[in-house]
Design an enzyme around this catalytic site. Sequence first.
Site, PDB file in Angstrom:
ATOM      1  CG  HIS A   1      -0.637   0.388   2.470  1.00 32.62           C
ATOM      2  ND1 HIS A   1      -0.408  -0.508   3.495  1.00 32.62           N
ATOM      3  CD2 HIS A   1      -0.408   1.610   2.989  1.00 32.62           C
ATOM      4  CE1 HIS A   1      -0.065   0.167   4.587  1.00 32.62           C
ATOM      5  NE2 HIS A   1      -0.054   1.445   4.314  1.00 32.62           N
TER       6      HIS A   1
ATOM      7  CG  ASP B   1      -0.004  -3.959   2.723  1.00 34.78           C
ATOM      8  OD1 ASP B   1       0.472  -3.483   1.675  1.00 34.78           O
ATOM      9  OD2 ASP B   1      -0.322  -3.268   3.718  1.00 34.78           O
TER      10      ASP B   1
ATOM     11  CD  GLN C   1      -2.842   6.558  10.827  1.00 34.48           C
ATOM     12  OE1 GLN C   1      -2.295   6.632  11.904  1.00 34.48           O
ATOM     13  NE2 GLN C   1      -4.128   6.315  10.684  1.00 34.48           N
ATOM     14  N   GLY C   2       2.387   6.121   8.786  1.00 34.32           N
ATOM     15  CA  GLY C   2       3.775   6.516   8.549  1.00 34.32           C
ATOM     16  C   GLY C   2       4.760   5.430   8.918  1.00 34.32           C
ATOM     17  CG  ASP C   3       5.076   3.732  12.598  1.00 31.67           C
ATOM     18  OD1 ASP C   3       6.126   4.397  12.534  1.00 31.67           O
ATOM     19  OD2 ASP C   3       4.265   3.829  13.542  1.00 31.67           O
ATOM     20  CB  SER C   4       2.654   1.694   6.263  1.00 29.96           C
ATOM     21  OG  SER C   4       1.389   1.680   6.849  1.00 29.96           O
TER      22      SER C   4
HETATM   23  C1  4AZ Z   1      -1.706   3.116   8.426  1.00 22.34           C
HETATM   24  O1  4AZ Z   1      -2.732   3.659   8.054  1.00 22.34           O
HETATM   25  C2  4AZ Z   1      -1.749   2.324   9.673  1.00 22.34           C
HETATM   26  N1  4AZ Z   1      -2.290   0.715  14.355  1.00 22.34           N
HETATM   27  C3  4AZ Z   1      -0.654   1.599  10.065  1.00 22.34           C
HETATM   28  C4  4AZ Z   1      -0.703   0.861  11.223  1.00 22.34           C
HETATM   29  C5  4AZ Z   1      -1.834   0.834  11.985  1.00 22.34           C
HETATM   30  C6  4AZ Z   1      -2.935   1.572  11.620  1.00 22.34           C
HETATM   31  C7  4AZ Z   1      -2.897   2.307  10.448  1.00 22.34           C
HETATM   32  C8  4AZ Z   1      -1.857   0.012  13.231  1.00 22.34           C
HETATM   33  O2  4AZ Z   1      -0.672   3.232   7.791  1.00 22.34           O
END
Ligand code: 4AZ
Length: 288
Positions: free
Chosen positions: A87, A140, A234-237
């Site tokens: 993603h 993913d 968000q941003g850790d993905s």
């Molecule tokens: C994101 O949107 C996201 N709490 C990544 C990790 C988590 C939630 C959202 C897990 O990138």
Amino acid sequence: MRHPFVRALSRVLTRSLVLAATAAVIPLASAVPAAADGVVVGGFPVDVSDGPWTVALSSRDRFGGTRAGQFCGGVAVGRTTVLTAAHCMGADVLGGPPNRARDLKVITGRTDLTSAQGKEIAVRDTWVNPGYDKISNAGDFAVLTLAEALPDRSVIRMAAAGDPAYEPGTSATVYGWGDITGGGDYARGLRGARVHVLSDALCERAYPGSADGTYRADSMLCAGEATGGPDACQGDSGGPLVAQGRLVGLVSWGSGCGRPGSPGVYTRVSDVVRTMGWPTALASTNGG
Ligand code: 4AZ
């Protein structure tokens, strides 16, 4: 949430402060705000030398230069091979197909994104898992090939299927430069958060199917704390979840961040190894 970080971050970084404030409010409409302090709650600062396989994905064209263009995490599993989330490579994120994102780079060896520490390496090729399902979030992951090799010490071993590191109750650490409050406050410095691998049953109950996704045990891993708190955001993905010194997960999705009853969902690394047909010599089924 599938791409809220990207939505929030492009607002924060490329529009006015007024819009930035608006963007920070948006996640709260669907999520209880997590308390401040970590890769969400309970996180701690990490020097990148303590997790040298953790990399930042950068595109200054898309995300501006304030935090070196960081928009996702990644992890080196070979000297020229980086795993991240599929993603993170979406056209909505990069503005087109990944192989056309000319300034896509991997930043290695840099704890503080506002410093010049470490190195920025060009991405020579990107391969997005064709089996990635945007509705459930299954599969993913994406594989980036670097234009330049990393040192051996910057490569982490992947845990193969059957590795005890996948057992519920195992402690694990997730690394990233993502949102530290659930309100759009992105870290300058790398952070870690301690979580536990949780049972598939727990995530199956938490995520039976909604707009956020559907938990599928064959390709996803459930981790967090039952009472909420430490979590990726968000941003850790695309960034690493590490247990017993081996890579078990990539940050993928969840409902909000750090909320009790809504664990983090990770891409199961043993499924990446299987899908790619990588020799298990690259991975490990034990602690040796
Ligand atoms: C994101 O949107 C996201 N709490 C990544 C990790 C988590 C939630 C959202 C897990 O990138």
